[in-house]
Scaffold this active site. Structure first.
Site, PDB file in Angstrom:
ATOM      1  N   GLY A 201      33.760  -1.594  22.519  1.00  0.00           N
ATOM      2  CA  GLY A 201      34.673  -2.473  21.826  1.00  0.00           C
ATOM      3  C   GLY A 201      33.959  -3.648  21.206  1.00  0.00           C
ATOM      4  N   ILE A 202      34.605  -4.808  21.269  1.00  0.00           N
ATOM      5  CA  ILE A 202      34.081  -6.007  20.638  1.00  0.00           C
ATOM      6  C   ILE A 202      33.984  -7.120  21.670  1.00  0.00           C
ATOM      7  CG2 ILE A 202      36.374  -6.850  19.975  1.00  0.00           C
ATOM      8  CD1 ILE A 202      35.110  -7.831  17.375  1.00  0.00           C
ATOM      9  N   GLY A 203      33.003  -8.010  21.503  1.00  0.00           N
ATOM     10  CA  GLY A 203      32.883  -9.155  22.386  1.00  0.00           C
ATOM     11  C   GLY A 203      31.538  -9.240  23.064  1.00  0.00           C
TER      12      GLY A 203
ATOM     13  N   GLU B  49      36.060   3.444  18.060  1.00  0.00           N
ATOM     14  CA  GLU B  49      37.071   2.938  17.140  1.00  0.00           C
ATOM     15  C   GLU B  49      36.544   1.758  16.335  1.00  0.00           C
ATOM     16  OE1 GLU B  49      40.219   2.061  19.782  1.00  0.00           O
ATOM     17  OE2 GLU B  49      39.314   0.251  20.604  1.00  0.00           O
TER      18      GLU B  49
ATOM     19  N   GLY C 143      42.741   1.125  22.268  1.00  0.00           N
ATOM     20  CA  GLY C 143      42.230   2.481  22.430  1.00  0.00           C
ATOM     21  C   GLY C 143      41.606   2.756  23.781  1.00  0.00           C
TER      22      GLY C 143
ATOM     23  N   ILE D 159      30.506  -8.610  26.180  1.00  0.00           N
ATOM     24  CA  ILE D 159      30.018  -7.521  27.032  1.00  0.00           C
ATOM     25  C   ILE D 159      29.547  -6.324  26.212  1.00  0.00           C
ATOM     26  CG2 ILE D 159      30.718  -5.825  28.771  1.00  0.00           C
ATOM     27  CD1 ILE D 159      32.326  -8.033  30.126  1.00  0.00           C
TER      28      ILE D 159
END
Length: 611
Positions: A208-210, A231, A329, A212
């Site tokens: 994902g984003i961020g 995604e 997702g 981590i």
């Protein structure tokens, strides 16, 4: 091929309509500004959206009589405040299933406001950095109004819409919204290093984003031939593709291609994806479809959470009763990874929140907290204190695994809380402890004869694993290790052997990870005797003997003992156990004369200079 600009496109929007607005970095800001300028003529318009990058003035209190937001994902302070105040709605839904709601009329769309690239010579415009559900929403809408932006990258894959499908267009050359890279902390860096240990070469990734995900990507630079089916695509992914770490060479679904549905990041990232044939964008219902995800062998899904309870339930969209983000997702990819051959699902999160005042590993979920990923789906949970293996584990074993990766100051209370439900028996008296000398990362990857093993502390969650290890030994091995043949190893006895204070005594093991399976191959421990002396002992699985495991463990034990300021280490070894005697002698131990001729006493001086 061109289309005449309709200066009065807002006439297409009527009171009571449902409008879809383009998502993430594809937000059509010019169109939204024009819509807000004409708001006096509109009432009760529902704005349907997922996450958006940038401000959200349409959700401001002064616009509540004109627009009501219905969002599938809560992003940004304005949307979050609107949902909390009741001016906006949050609709939970798996990202893979949102397109169906738009296509089958469950949420019919009157007008789709989108941002696209200029048309090519054939009249096709690209949805660019935000194909996601925008592509599907546009095709499902009665009318499409497009903001044509020359700065929008033309992305490959299934990203195109023909200009003849647009009811109106507005030409507006403005920068695509960028997203700064989050600054890393020592905590997120450690989490990234732990997650990277779970990723094999040639795996296919979803992130994902961020902080981590960025930390994970930064820890993968030594991996080889990774693939991408995700995604969202970020700057970290771009860097790994440029470094030839992500090659997509061994993908089993869309081989040779990085597959995504949207990207957010720097202008450099947007330049990278522009007409890049190696990166393909597809709608969310395709990218996030679990059966498509599962077509990638060794699929690794990496997602985050707000809190995880001791049974493995994952909360990711709310803080108690307050909705914070969305389902997104996560479950799509967790399910797909679980169905994948060799796949793994990983949930990664810091162990605490609010400056270490709150544990994010909890005995009980907060009232109102919603479970996004069930306890039956998660394979691994990772914090800065290690990796918890949950797949195939009982509630008792899960509790101990998760307590081990909780922040140390919360472990005793978590153990006390979990005992109230009889999940952990009374004989489990000690909380898991780390070995300080191993540092921030309590795992070591070891290669022995072309096989990879993990060196780590033995811990309370290994109770059953140690039992299985014991019962795998032959009578001869048990006699060499214990001096007699103990035929039984009760759970109470196994618990006492794995639940030790690692800051005083020390117990290490070598395990082999195969997918989500863990097998124990060797165990070593030393017991402190007095203030300056310790006794060391080993046992190795018969099928793993001769690989050098005892030497690896002994070297680590000696190093730990020296750092603790111990002066002497001794061992008792049967005279017939020649291989073990040789290991000790090769590491500087000396046989003391006298005593039992059937058992040798070996000593090693640990004082500096003596070795």
């Amino acid at each position: 091929m061109t289309k005449q600009v309709n200066a009065h496109w807002t006439e297409l929007v009527q009171s009571g309509n449902r409008i879809y607005i383009g998502a993430n970095a594809g937000l059509p800001e010019t169109l939204l500004a024009q819509l807000l300028a004409h708001k006096r003529n509109l009432s009760d318009v529902e704005i349907l959206q997922i996450s958006t990058l940038g401000d959200a003035p349409w959700a401001a209190p002064e616009n509540s009589a004109h627009f009501k937001v219905n969002t599938f994902f809560i992003s940004g302070p304005e949307i979050r405040q609107a949902v909390a105040a009741g001016r906006a709605d949050y609709t939970p839904c798996f990202l893979s299933e949102i397109p169906t709601l738009l296509q089958d009329g469950t949420l019919p769309i009157d007008v789709a406001l989108i941002q696209v690239s200029p048309p090519d010579e054939f009249g096709y415009c690209s949805c660019g950095v935000a194909v996601d559900i925008t592509h599907t929403a546009a095709k499902a809408a009665k009318y499409i109004v497009a903001q044509i932006n020359p700065k929008m990258p033309r992305t490959m894959g299934q990203s195109f819409l023909h200009i003849e499908k647009f009811a109106a267009v507005v030409n507006s050359e403005v920068p695509i919204a960028t997203l700064p890279i989050a600054k890393q902390t020592s905590i997120t860096e450690r989490i990234g290093q732990y997650v990277a240990l779970l990723v094999p070469d040639r795996a296919t990734l979803q992130l994902g984003i961020g902080k981590i995900p960025d930390a994970v990507l930064a820890s993968l630079t030594q991996h080889q031939d990774l693939g991408l089916h995700t995604e969202m695509l970020s700057d970290g992914v771009m860097h790994l593709m440029q470094q030839r770490v992500i090659t997509n060479r061994y993908k089993t679904f869309h081989p040779g291609k990085a597959v995504t549905s949207f990207c957010m990041g720097s202008q450099t990232l947007y330049d990278f994806v522009h007409e890049n044939p190696h990166v393909e964008f597809y709608p969310s219902h395709y990218v996030n479809k679990p059966t498509n995800i599962a077509r990638n062998d060794n699929m690794i899904s990496i997602n985050s959470a707000i809190e995880v309870d001791l049974t493995g339930q994952v909360v990711a969209d709310s803080i108690g009763h307050d909705f914070y983000s969305g389902i997104g997702g996560q479950m799509d990819f967790v399910t797909g990874a679980n169905l994948s051959l060799g796949g793994k699902s990983i949930i990664a999160l810091p162990s605490t929140a609010h400056q270490q005042s709150v544990s994010r590993i909890v005995a009980n979920l907060q009232p109102g907290a919603g479970v996004v990923t069930s306890r039956g789906h998660v394979d691994f949970v990772v914090t800065e204190f290690g990796i918890a293996h949950l797949k195939g584990k009982s509630i008792r074993e899960r509790s101990l695994e998760l307590i081990r990766i909780a922040h140390p100051k919360f472990r005793a209370q978590l153990l006390a809380d979990v005992r109230q439900h009889y999940w952990v028996p009374d004989y489990q008296a000690n909380t898991p402890t780390d070995i300080p000398e191993l540092g921030n990362i309590q795992l070591r990857q070891i290669q022995l004869k072309d096989e990879y093993f993990t060196l780590r502390p033995l811990n309370p969650a290994d109770e059953r694993r140690l039992q299985e290890f014991f019962y795998s030994h032959t009578k001869h091995t048990r006699e060499l290790r214990y001096g007699y043949d103990p035929k039984l190893m009760s759970r109470e006895n196994s618990c006492s052997l794995v639940s030790i204070d690692q800051s005083n005594d020390c117990a290490l093991c070598l395990v082999q990870e195969q997918g989500t399976r863990t097998s124990l191959h060797a165990v070593a421990r030393f017991y402190k005797i007095g203030e300056t002396t310790c006794e060391v002992a080993f046992v190795t699985k018969e099928t793993s003997q001769g690989m050098g495991m005892a030497s690896v463990l002994l070297e680590q034990m000696i190093e730990i003992a020296v750092q603790r300021g111990l002066h002497k280490m001794f061992a008792l070894v049967k005279a017939v156990n020649k291989p073990m005697l040789n290991v000790f002698l090769q590491h500087g131990f000396e046989i003391m004369s006298g005593g039992d001729p059937h058992e040798h006493e070996l000593w090693l001086s640990l004082k500096e200079g003596a070795r």
